[in-house]
Design a protein around this motif. Sequence first.
Motif, PDB file in Angstrom:
ATOM      1  N   GLU A  94       0.745  -1.377  -0.090  1.00  0.00           N
ATOM      2  CA  GLU A  94      -0.033   0.071  -0.035  1.00  0.00           C
ATOM      3  C   GLU A  94       0.822   1.253  -0.002  1.00  0.00           C
ATOM      4  O   GLU A  94       2.010   1.111   0.093  1.00  0.00           O
ATOM      5  CB  GLU A  94      -0.752   0.124   1.026  1.00  0.00           C
ATOM      6  CG  GLU A  94      -0.063  -0.008   2.577  1.00  0.00           C
ATOM      7  CD  GLU A  94      -1.121   0.289   3.731  1.00  0.00           C
ATOM      8  OE1 GLU A  94      -1.884   1.190   3.781  1.00  0.00           O
ATOM      9  OE2 GLU A  94      -0.873   0.116   4.974  1.00  0.00           O
ATOM     10  N   THR A 123       0.010   4.228   1.691  1.00  0.00           N
ATOM     11  CA  THR A 123      -0.272   4.919   2.989  1.00  0.00           C
ATOM     12  C   THR A 123       0.914   5.350   3.668  1.00  0.00           C
ATOM     13  O   THR A 123       1.072   6.578   4.176  1.00  0.00           O
ATOM     14  CB  THR A 123      -1.654   4.509   3.674  1.00  0.00           C
ATOM     15  OG1 THR A 123      -2.630   4.204   2.592  1.00  0.00           O
ATOM     16  CG2 THR A 123      -2.103   5.734   4.340  1.00  0.00           C
ATOM     17  N   GLU A 143      -1.156 -12.264  -1.673  1.00  0.00           N
ATOM     18  CA  GLU A 143      -2.623 -12.858  -1.431  1.00  0.00           C
ATOM     19  C   GLU A 143      -2.829 -14.372  -1.973  1.00  0.00           C
ATOM     20  O   GLU A 143      -2.012 -14.521  -3.124  1.00  0.00           O
ATOM     21  CB  GLU A 143      -3.699 -11.941  -1.742  1.00  0.00           C
ATOM     22  CG  GLU A 143      -3.648 -10.690  -0.756  1.00  0.00           C
ATOM     23  CD  GLU A 143      -5.059 -10.053  -0.890  1.00  0.00           C
ATOM     24  OE1 GLU A 143      -6.082 -10.788  -0.780  1.00  0.00           O
ATOM     25  OE2 GLU A 143      -5.079  -8.964  -1.186  1.00  0.00           O
ATOM     26  N   LEU A 180      -5.395  -9.899  -6.653  1.00  0.00           N
ATOM     27  CA  LEU A 180      -4.196 -10.459  -7.331  1.00  0.00           C
ATOM     28  C   LEU A 180      -3.190 -10.305  -6.440  1.00  0.00           C
ATOM     29  O   LEU A 180      -3.152  -9.574  -5.503  1.00  0.00           O
ATOM     30  CB  LEU A 180      -4.069  -9.539  -8.586  1.00  0.00           C
ATOM     31  CG  LEU A 180      -5.312  -9.600  -9.658  1.00  0.00           C
ATOM     32  CD1 LEU A 180      -5.261  -8.548 -10.579  1.00  0.00           C
ATOM     33  CD2 LEU A 180      -5.136 -10.960 -10.460  1.00  0.00           C
ATOM     34  N   ASP A 185      -5.887  11.351  -0.725  1.00  0.00           N
ATOM     35  CA  ASP A 185      -5.691  11.650   0.529  1.00  0.00           C
ATOM     36  C   ASP A 185      -5.726  13.117   0.968  1.00  0.00           C
ATOM     37  O   ASP A 185      -5.026  13.833  -0.020  1.00  0.00           O
ATOM     38  CB  ASP A 185      -4.245  10.740   1.158  1.00  0.00           C
ATOM     39  CG  ASP A 185      -4.293   9.455   1.158  1.00  0.00           C
ATOM     40  OD1 ASP A 185      -4.859   8.937   2.246  1.00  0.00           O
ATOM     41  OD2 ASP A 185      -4.029   8.768   0.323  1.00  0.00           O
ATOM     42  N   ARG A 215     -13.014  -2.352   8.252  1.00  0.00           N
ATOM     43  CA  ARG A 215     -11.833  -1.983   7.473  1.00  0.00           C
ATOM     44  C   ARG A 215     -10.769  -2.897   8.135  1.00  0.00           C
ATOM     45  O   ARG A 215     -10.632  -3.134   9.406  1.00  0.00           O
ATOM     46  CB  ARG A 215     -11.558  -0.606   7.371  1.00  0.00           C
ATOM     47  CG  ARG A 215     -12.267   0.389   6.785  1.00  0.00           C
ATOM     48  CD  ARG A 215     -12.483   0.344   5.295  1.00  0.00           C
ATOM     49  NE  ARG A 215     -11.170   0.545   4.664  1.00  0.00           N
ATOM     50  CZ  ARG A 215     -10.626  -0.081   3.651  1.00  0.00           C
ATOM     51  NH1 ARG A 215     -11.154  -1.134   3.337  1.00  0.00           N
ATOM     52  NH2 ARG A 215      -9.521   0.205   3.167  1.00  0.00           N
ATOM     53  N   TYR A 271      -6.937   3.035  10.917  1.00  0.00           N
ATOM     54  CA  TYR A 271      -8.067   3.934  10.988  1.00  0.00           C
ATOM     55  C   TYR A 271      -8.701   4.385  12.361  1.00  0.00           C
ATOM     56  O   TYR A 271      -8.729   3.698  13.268  1.00  0.00           O
ATOM     57  CB  TYR A 271      -9.437   3.291  10.298  1.00  0.00           C
ATOM     58  CG  TYR A 271      -8.788   2.990   8.704  1.00  0.00           C
ATOM     59  CD1 TYR A 271      -8.819   4.140   7.828  1.00  0.00           C
ATOM     60  CD2 TYR A 271      -8.562   1.720   8.177  1.00  0.00           C
ATOM     61  CE1 TYR A 271      -8.224   3.951   6.508  1.00  0.00           C
ATOM     62  CE2 TYR A 271      -8.405   1.646   6.872  1.00  0.00           C
ATOM     63  CZ  TYR A 271      -8.195   2.775   6.117  1.00  0.00           C
ATOM     64  OH  TYR A 271      -7.944   2.520   4.771  1.00  0.00           O
TER      65      TYR A 271
HETATM   66  P1  HAM Z   1      -7.225  -1.504   1.321  1.00  0.00           P
HETATM   67  O1  HAM Z   1      -8.487  -1.970   1.719  1.00  0.00           O
HETATM   68  O2  HAM Z   1      -5.909  -2.468   1.735  1.00  0.00           O
HETATM   69  O3  HAM Z   1      -6.850  -0.140   1.554  1.00  0.00           O
HETATM   70  O4  HAM Z   1      -7.084  -1.511  -0.267  1.00  0.00           O
HETATM   71  C1  HAM Z   1      -8.035  -0.828  -1.086  1.00  0.00           C
HETATM   72  C2  HAM Z   1      -8.560  -1.222  -2.364  1.00  0.00           C
HETATM   73  O5  HAM Z   1      -7.550  -1.598  -3.125  1.00  0.00           O
HETATM   74  C3  HAM Z   1      -9.400  -2.627  -2.188  1.00  0.00           C
HETATM   75  O6  HAM Z   1     -11.006  -1.982  -1.974  1.00  0.00           O
HETATM   76  C4  HAM Z   1      -9.222  -3.282  -3.647  1.00  0.00           C
HETATM   77  O7  HAM Z   1      -9.854  -2.312  -4.553  1.00  0.00           O
HETATM   78  C5  HAM Z   1      -7.910  -3.013  -3.842  1.00  0.00           C
HETATM   79  N1  HAM Z   1      -7.064  -4.114  -3.367  1.00  0.00           N
HETATM   80  C6  HAM Z   1      -6.423  -4.837  -2.280  1.00  0.00           C
HETATM   81  N2  HAM Z   1      -5.853  -5.498  -2.266  1.00  0.00           N
HETATM   82  C7  HAM Z   1      -5.991  -6.008  -3.563  1.00  0.00           C
HETATM   83  C8  HAM Z   1      -5.358  -7.167  -4.271  1.00  0.00           C
HETATM   84  N3  HAM Z   1      -4.859  -8.065  -3.916  1.00  0.00           N
HETATM   85  N4  HAM Z   1      -5.785  -7.259  -5.584  1.00  0.00           N
HETATM   86  C9  HAM Z   1      -6.468  -6.211  -6.145  1.00  0.00           C
HETATM   87  N5  HAM Z   1      -6.820  -5.185  -5.522  1.00  0.00           N
HETATM   88  C10 HAM Z   1      -6.759  -5.056  -4.416  1.00  0.00           C
HETATM   89  C11 HAM Z   1      -5.593   0.312   1.659  1.00  0.00           C
HETATM   90  O8  HAM Z   1      -4.264  -0.092   0.862  1.00  0.00           O
HETATM   91  C12 HAM Z   1      -5.488   1.806   2.058  1.00  0.00           C
HETATM   92  N6  HAM Z   1      -3.876   2.044   2.178  1.00  0.00           N
HETATM   93  C13 HAM Z   1      -6.375   2.780   1.464  1.00  0.00           C
HETATM   94  C14 HAM Z   1      -6.207   4.155   2.046  1.00  0.00           C
HETATM   95  C15 HAM Z   1      -5.458   5.316   1.413  1.00  0.00           C
HETATM   96  N7  HAM Z   1      -6.770   4.476   3.231  1.00  0.00           N
HETATM   97  C16 HAM Z   1      -6.375   5.784   3.410  1.00  0.00           C
HETATM   98  N8  HAM Z   1      -5.604   6.181   2.431  1.00  0.00           N
END
Ligand code: HAM
Length: 427
Positions: A78, A80, A110, A117, A126, A269, A274
């Motif tokens: 990520e 963040t 994953e 993926l 943000d 979440r 958070y």
């Molecule tokens: P997260 O819920 O881990 O949040 O991921 C956000 C979105 O990224 C998910 O809803 C999905 O669309 C996509 N995503 C996550 N993992 C995968 C994966 N393995 N394959 C495909 N798509 C994926 C975050 O990452 C936080 N950092 C978001 C955030 C930004 N919160 C505050 N600022």
Amino acid sequence: MKIQAVKGTRDFYPPQMAVRNFIVDGWKTASIRNGFVEYDGPIFEHLQMYQIKSGEEIVEQLFNFEDRGGRHLAIRPEITPTLARMVNQQINALPRPIKWFSVPRLCRAERPQKGRLREFFQWNIDIIDVEDVLADAEVVYCSLDYLRSLGLTRNDVVAKISSRRLLAAVLKNIGIPEARLDTLYPILDKKPKIPAEAFVEMLEKEIDDSDTVGMIVKLMDVQSVDDIPDLVELNDEEQAALDELAQVFAYLKQMGVEEYCRFDMGIVRGLAYYTGMVFEIHDAAGELRAICGGGRYDNLLSDFGGPKVTATGMGMGDAVLEILLREKGLLTDESVPVQTLDYFVACLDADLFGKALKVTAALRQQGHSANLNYKTNALKKQMKAADAMNAAKCIIIGGELKESNQLVVKDMKTGEQELIDAMTFLK
Ligand code: HAM
């Protein structure tokens, strides 16, 4: 030995690349329309950065390694934490509030499945240093603004909104110690994704008292904020958290997207950082995983050694989005903009190839996109090649005009042809 691509990764051949660009360009346009400015960071960081505050789930999914200097590093799962680090680093120099966006390539180990993926792209927006929940509403609004711009309506997507602050207050009220909350959140987050019995079983492993478990199950099913007082007597903290959430909804109403939004206590979440409003946007049918997710994380910058500065944001992956758009007929191979060419230079005589090359180079020099076949061949074959490259115009060199200094310029759409002096291009 035939080497295969790694499980959970994708190859982007030109048609898939066109789809990816369509999605990423839309993200960038929506970000700019909503006043966000682009940033990026490195694709790997110190492993420790993800161990501090992202939560167990992310840590279990890290691709980490030791470099030759013995440093423990990880590919970013990520962005963040990188954002928090970057902002902390220049906190006094950056004009605030900060509204930044990014489209990082991320990796998570994953188990690959529909919409999940091991390598994917994720749009991030943000807002930093805005205490007012207006920033939370802006993040939800901008996410919806993008989805609406693609043609998705409230019959297709729903923003489910809740509050970690409210959840924490209610859980404390029913006797869960604050120190246990961080281990509880990832379990609560799993509720919609696992069978009811499995959810209860997971809770029972963490909490001895079956009444408390029963209460949590009831709480997670609450569909309206008005039902919460029926479950617990509200204390000041819970009331404040409820008022704050009501304000988020009031802002969303003012921005005209309230019909896309609804309260859902089940949105917790998985990530540990958070602290306030949390939300996810799902397909209305509830068949796919979340399209995006985010929320307020007021302690992350200070957890990373910076000052106490508030933050809120979201991440949207490309995988679920693409599935949903295809299902809704909003993304077909024909609807994705194709790469076009201004000029295709068709050379019909081998001894004029030098002239064709000169004309092509001159066109490029003038800022046009231009291409030619590396071999001379018959007009029919050349036209086929021009079509395959989506050329707007074709310049024909040779053939009947071989001896003259004139060239044929053919409009590929209308078929109209005009004669032009070669010097027009070569000057
Ligand atoms: P997260 O819920 O881990 O949040 O991921 C956000 C979105 O990224 C998910 O809803 C999905 O669309 C996509 N995503 C996550 N993992 C995968 C994966 N393995 N394959 C495909 N798509 C994926 C975050 O990452 C936080 N950092 C978001 C955030 C930004 N919160 C505050 N600022």
